[in-house]
Structure formats: structure tokens, C-alpha cells
Design an enzyme around this catalytic site. Structure first.
Site, PDB file in Angstrom:
ATOM      1  N   HIS A  94      12.098  -2.968  -7.416  1.00 54.34           N
ATOM      2  CA  HIS A  94      11.120  -2.556  -8.426  1.00 54.34           C
ATOM      3  C   HIS A  94      11.858  -2.495  -9.772  1.00 54.34           C
ATOM      4  CE1 HIS A  94       6.934  -0.614  -8.763  1.00 54.34           C
ATOM      5  NE2 HIS A  94       7.377  -0.728 -10.003  1.00 54.34           N
ATOM      6  N   ASN A 111      -1.221  -5.856  -6.943  1.00 57.91           N
ATOM      7  CA  ASN A 111      -1.296  -4.757  -7.909  1.00 57.91           C
ATOM      8  C   ASN A 111      -2.373  -5.107  -8.928  1.00 57.91           C
ATOM      9  OD1 ASN A 111       0.986  -3.931  -6.567  1.00 57.91           O
ATOM     10  ND2 ASN A 111       2.350  -3.986  -8.345  1.00 57.91           N
ATOM     11  N   GLU A 164       6.029  -7.340  -8.602  1.00 58.21           N
ATOM     12  CA  GLU A 164       5.578  -7.921  -9.875  1.00 58.21           C
ATOM     13  C   GLU A 164       6.580  -8.874 -10.516  1.00 58.21           C
ATOM     14  OE1 GLU A 164       3.940  -4.985 -12.528  1.00 58.21           O
ATOM     15  OE2 GLU A 164       2.315  -4.555 -11.132  1.00 58.21           O
ATOM     16  N   TYR A 221      -4.772  -3.614 -12.197  1.00 57.19           N
ATOM     17  CA  TYR A 221      -5.114  -2.566 -13.174  1.00 57.19           C
ATOM     18  C   TYR A 221      -6.307  -2.931 -14.045  1.00 57.19           C
ATOM     19  CZ  TYR A 221      -0.897  -0.180 -11.822  1.00 57.19           C
ATOM     20  OH  TYR A 221       0.034   0.489 -11.081  1.00 57.19           O
ATOM     21  N   GLU A 281      -0.884  -1.368  -5.696  1.00 56.01           N
ATOM     22  CA  GLU A 281      -0.975  -0.467  -6.855  1.00 56.01           C
ATOM     23  C   GLU A 281      -2.353  -0.584  -7.470  1.00 56.01           C
ATOM     24  OE1 GLU A 281       1.992  -0.862  -9.973  1.00 56.01           O
ATOM     25  OE2 GLU A 281       3.584  -1.064  -8.475  1.00 56.01           O
ATOM     26  N   ARG A 284       4.397   4.518  -0.626  1.00 55.06           N
ATOM     27  CA  ARG A 284       5.132   3.338  -1.086  1.00 55.06           C
ATOM     28  C   ARG A 284       6.164   3.784  -2.110  1.00 55.06           C
ATOM     29  NH1 ARG A 284       3.702  -1.175  -5.426  1.00 55.06           N
ATOM     30  NH2 ARG A 284       5.696  -2.209  -5.194  1.00 55.06           N
TER      31      ARG A 284
HETATM   32  C1  FCB Z   1       2.966  -1.767 -12.860  1.00 55.50           C
HETATM   33  C2  FCB Z   1       4.313  -1.341 -12.348  1.00 55.50           C
HETATM   34  C3  FCB Z   1       4.455   0.130 -12.131  1.00 55.50           C
HETATM   35  C4  FCB Z   1       3.753   0.930 -13.203  1.00 55.50           C
HETATM   36  C5  FCB Z   1       2.336   0.448 -13.388  1.00 55.50           C
HETATM   37  C6  FCB Z   1       1.548   1.221 -14.394  1.00 55.50           C
HETATM   38  O1  FCB Z   1       3.101  -2.921 -13.606  1.00 55.50           O
HETATM   39  O2  FCB Z   1       4.610  -1.989 -11.122  1.00 55.50           O
HETATM   40  O3  FCB Z   1       5.824   0.422 -12.049  1.00 55.50           O
HETATM   41  O4  FCB Z   1       4.484   0.911 -14.353  1.00 55.50           O
HETATM   42  O5  FCB Z   1       2.341  -0.899 -13.738  1.00 55.50           O
END
Ligand code: FCB
Length: 445
Positions: free
Chosen positions: A112, A290, A157, A292, A351, A69
Site C-alpha cells: 500500500h 476501490n 491501486e 470513490y 475500498e 483489511r
Molecule cells: C485510496 C487509497 C487509500 C485512501 C483512500 C481515500 O486511493 O488506497 O489509502 O487514501 O484513497
């Protein structure tokens, strides 16, 4: 995981390419932001992927991924008059051809975060005319690459772009109006919906999606005030984007809440025109997510930020160096939630990854055991969601290599490949070999 599950890695143009002045590239808002802002580092050189892409693709082939990607920089492929920039297109031709030759399927993100500065000068994402400009760009890219690129992600995002860029001003373009941020969010969603149609018109067998960031949340305690704060946070951070994309329109409670807080002048915002919601909810081939971290929300602090408390319903198993809680159970639970509430026909994790600063030891080895643990836990959460019936069809690890982490500069390292930012030497970390094996195991299981 089923046989055609896609294992990949992700990057973005500004974070890795460098080559700021190459081949007619126009300035983006991140070029400007790094020039005028007080940032630790800029993307002028980044990982110099612009010149080292063949080495990088060779490493990707070694990693054994199915798909990569990447994002295209709008400012490389469209000139200020809205015409194709052939030299910029040729750069991505070289990358795409090299990926295909290595047996790696390109997944291309159109946006992006690197808006052309010329468009920001006309008002940026809060100005509706950006939708037309994005459509011109989507048409140029999909016509040019469509015979070779079948997997497309429109926007990455939109929450970050609107809220960090136009409300908080901490990301490019550094503006600070909540009202503008909501208009910016709407125009990104609209640009997304328009681009879905444009890409499909040019690439009939395209698979098109969007990459939405999510921040699952729970009230820190069962106290009704915490519950209300958490509901608000979920609306502001997640539902405001997931709902309209899925065809549910903007959440009514959030329209009222934003009006009550003075961010909207009415619950029928002036930027919302007839037909917009239909465009925004264009049928998707996959919903990109995405993920985290998650948060526990406590009432009584800055209400638009909510407050992340370091405990609560998902006790973190640790923290990454971004200060983010490690909560894989929240990913599992959120995938089940997305499936139940929105019923997308396919979900792709576009992500997921972690920042840990491990570098080479005296023998040159990078023993990034904490990243390996994080990845093991999160791919495990994805497996559990699949076992629960959630149609997850792909996983893209963020990131292939250490890169420019926006305003954090090069200090935050998300890669499975270490990059020495002085010499630009690449060194696969232990997590690289772990992922290589995990992909191999998944294929034979
Ligand atoms: C996301 C972004 C990516 C990177 C990660 C850690 O928010 O899409 O570009 O910075 O976080």
C-alpha cells in the site's frame, strides 16, 4: 447478500501505524517524501496504531465486522539485505493473533504505497529489478503468516502509485516522467502476477487478489470529441490496469495513443518482455475494486487528466470534502460493466467511503450523517449489482478510523471512528453504529 458475504473495514500501514523508528523499520519513500516535501503532516506518529492496536481491534470487534483489511509495511518486515526482520514480523504477529482471537479475519495487502527507500534509490518501480525484490518480500510474508492469513491482496491501486508518484510527482517518490510511470505500472502488475504464484506456493489454501482503483467515466455530452476524450480517459485510468490483469493485454488504442503522445517510443514498449502478460494475468480468486467517485469527461483540456465537469450523465447527489462527486449509480453500473467485460469469478469492494470532517459535539457525539448517507447509497448500489447477477462477495469500508490522508494530512477524515490527532483519543461516529446495525441486518435478512 449471501451468508458468506464479507463485511469489513480497511486501513493501510503508513496511514495509521506511526512507529517510524520502531523495531528496525527501514525508511520508505513516504518517510522520505514527508521529510523533504512540503506536506502538512507526516506519518511519524499517525494514529499510533503501532502501540494502540489492541484498543483498535477491540473497537473493530464491537463494530461487528467479519474481516479487517490491513497492509504490511514492507520496510518493517524485510531488511535492506532482503532478509526477514524478526521484530517487524512480530509486530504483525501480535496484530494477526489479536484479530483472530476477536473472531476477525485478516485480509493482508502487501503493498500500500510504502516502497523501501533503498529500492527507490536503485530506480524504484520503473526498474525491473523491483519485481524480484517484491517477490522476496511476498515469500517472506506468505511463509511467515500463511498459516493464519488466507486472504491476500498483492498491490493497492497501481494507477495511483505510477501516475501520481512517477508522472505527476504529487505523491512519493515525487518523480515526473510519463514514460517512467508506464514502466512503473508494468512492473507493479508483473510483481503482482509473480506474487500470486509465490503466495499460492506457500499458502495452498490462499485466496489472492489485487486492489485496482477505478474511476468510471462518461463523456460530458454526446459530442464526438467528448466521447473520444472519455474513451482516452477510461483507457488511461481504468483499462490500462483492468485489461492486462484480466488477460486481455494492454489496450491497443492506448498503446497507440501513448506512442502518439511520446510517452512510449513504440507500441511494443521495451519494458514488455515475453511471458510478462501471462504472468500478469495469473488466475485470481477475487478482483478487488476501490471505488470513490466517477467523472464526466470534457474534451479540450489537459488530455492526460481529462477534465471532470460537475454535471453530466451522473448528476452528483453532492460532494465529499475531497471535492469528489457522490455518484453511487456509477458504482452499480461499473460493477455490471466489470462483470460483463472481464467476468471475474468474484469481486470484492476493497475500498469505498467518504471524507467528511464532522467532529464531536459538546456531548461527545459525532453526528456524521453525510457519511452515513454516502454509505447507505453505495452499499445499496452493491446490492443492486448483486441483484443483477454480479458476483460481489465483500465490502470493505474505507476507513476504520480517521488517518493520514497522504498529502492531505489529517484534514481529510474518512473514518467511522473519529481520531483526535492531538490526544489520539478514538470516538466512534454515528456512522460506526449505522454500519454495526447494517451488518447485523444483512446477517439476519
Ligand atoms: C485510496 C487509497 C487509500 C485512501 C483512500 C481515500 O486511493 O488506497 O489509502 O487514501 O484513497
Amino acid at each position: 447478500m449471501h451468508d458468506d458475504f464479507t463485511w469489513g473495514v480497511a486501513t493501510s500501514a503508513y496511514q495509521i501505524e506511526g512507529g517510524r523508528f520502531e523495531d528496525g523499520k527501514a525508511p520508505s519513500i513516504w518517510d522520505t517524501f514527508s521529510d523533504i516535501g512540503d506536506l502538512p503532516e507526516s506519518g511519524d506518529v499517525a494514529c499510533d496504531h503501532y502501540h494502540r492496536y489492541l484498543d483498535d481491534i477491540a473497537l473493530m470487534a464491537d463494530l461487528g465486522i467479519d474481516a479487517y483489511r490491513m497492509s504490511i509495511a514492507w520496510t518493517r518486515v524485510v531488511d535492506a539485505a532482503g532478509n526477514p526482520n524478526l521484530a517487524g514480523l512480530a509486530f504483525y504477529d501480535r496484530i494477526i493473533d489479536a484479530l483472530l482471537a476477536a473472531g476477525i479475519v485478516p485480509w493482508v495487502t502487501l503493498y500500500h504505497w510504502d516502497l523501501p527507500q533503498s529500492i527507490e534509490d536503485e530506480g524504484g518501480w520503473p526498474n525491473r529489478s523491483v519485481v524480484e525484490a517484491f517477490d522476496v518480500y511476498a515469500a517472506i510474508a506468505s511463509k511467515h503468516f500463511g498459516a493464519r492469513v488466507k486472504n491476500w491482496i498483492t498491490i493497492n491501486e497501481p494507477w495511483v502509485v505510477s501516475m501520481l508518484g512517477y508522472k505527476d510527482g504529487v505523491f512519493a517518490p515525487g518523480r515526473t516522467s510519463f514514460a517512467d510511470a508506464l514502466a512503473a505500472a508494468h512492473h507493479q502488475l508483473l510483481a503482482h502476477g509473480r506474487a500470486v504464484g509465490t503466495i499460492r506456493a506457500n499458502v495452498p489454501d490462499a485466496r489472492v487478489g489485487i486492489a485496482l482503483d477505478c474511476r468510471p467515466c462518461r463523456p460530458a455530452t454526446p459530442n464526438p470529441d467528448d466521447e473520444a476524450a472519455s474513451r482516452y480517459f477510461d483507457g488511461y485510468r481504468n483499462r490500462w490496469f483492468f485489461d492486462p490483469v484480466a488477460g486481455l493485454g494492454y489496450p491497443a488504442d492506448m498503446l497507440s495513443a501513448f506512442e502518439a503522445r511520446g510517452h512510449l517510443t513504440s507500441t511494443t514498449p521495451e519494458w514488455l518482455k515475453s511471458g510478462d502478460l501471462e504472468t500478469i494475468s495469473a488466475r485470481l480468486d477475487f478482483l478487488g475494486v476501490n471505488y470513490y467517485t466517477s467523472v464526466a469527461v470534457r474534451h479540450g483540456h489537459d488530455e492526460d487528466e481529462a477534465t471532470d465537469v460537475p454535471s453530466g450523465p451522473y448528476p452528483p447527489s453532492g460532494y465529499t470534502e475531497m471535492g469528489w462527486q457522490i455518484t453511487p449509480d456509477a458504482l452499480h453500473e461499473y460493477l455490471v460493466h466489470l462483470h460483463k467485460v472481464y467476468q471475474p469469478n468474484s469481486i470484492v469492494i476493497t475500498e469505498n467511503g467518504a471524507s467528511f470532517g464532522d467532529g464531536p459535539d459538546l456531548t461527545g457525539r459525532v453526528a456524521d450523517i453525510r457519511r452515513q448517507d454516502y454509505l447507505e447509497q453505495h452499499t445499496g448500489a452493491v446490492r443492486r449489482a448483486i441483484a443483477d447477477g454480479v458476483p460481489v462477495d465483500g465490502y470493505f469500508l474505507w476507513s476504520f478510523m480517521d488517518n493520514l490522508e497522504w498529502t492531505s494530512g489529517y484534514a481529510q477524515r474518512f473514518g467511522v471512528v473519529h481520531v483526535d490527532h492531538d490526544t489520539l483519543v478514538r470516538t466512534p461516529k454515528d456512522s460506526f453504529y449505522w454500519y454495526q446495525e447494517a451488518i447485523g441486518r444483512a446477517r439476519t435478512s
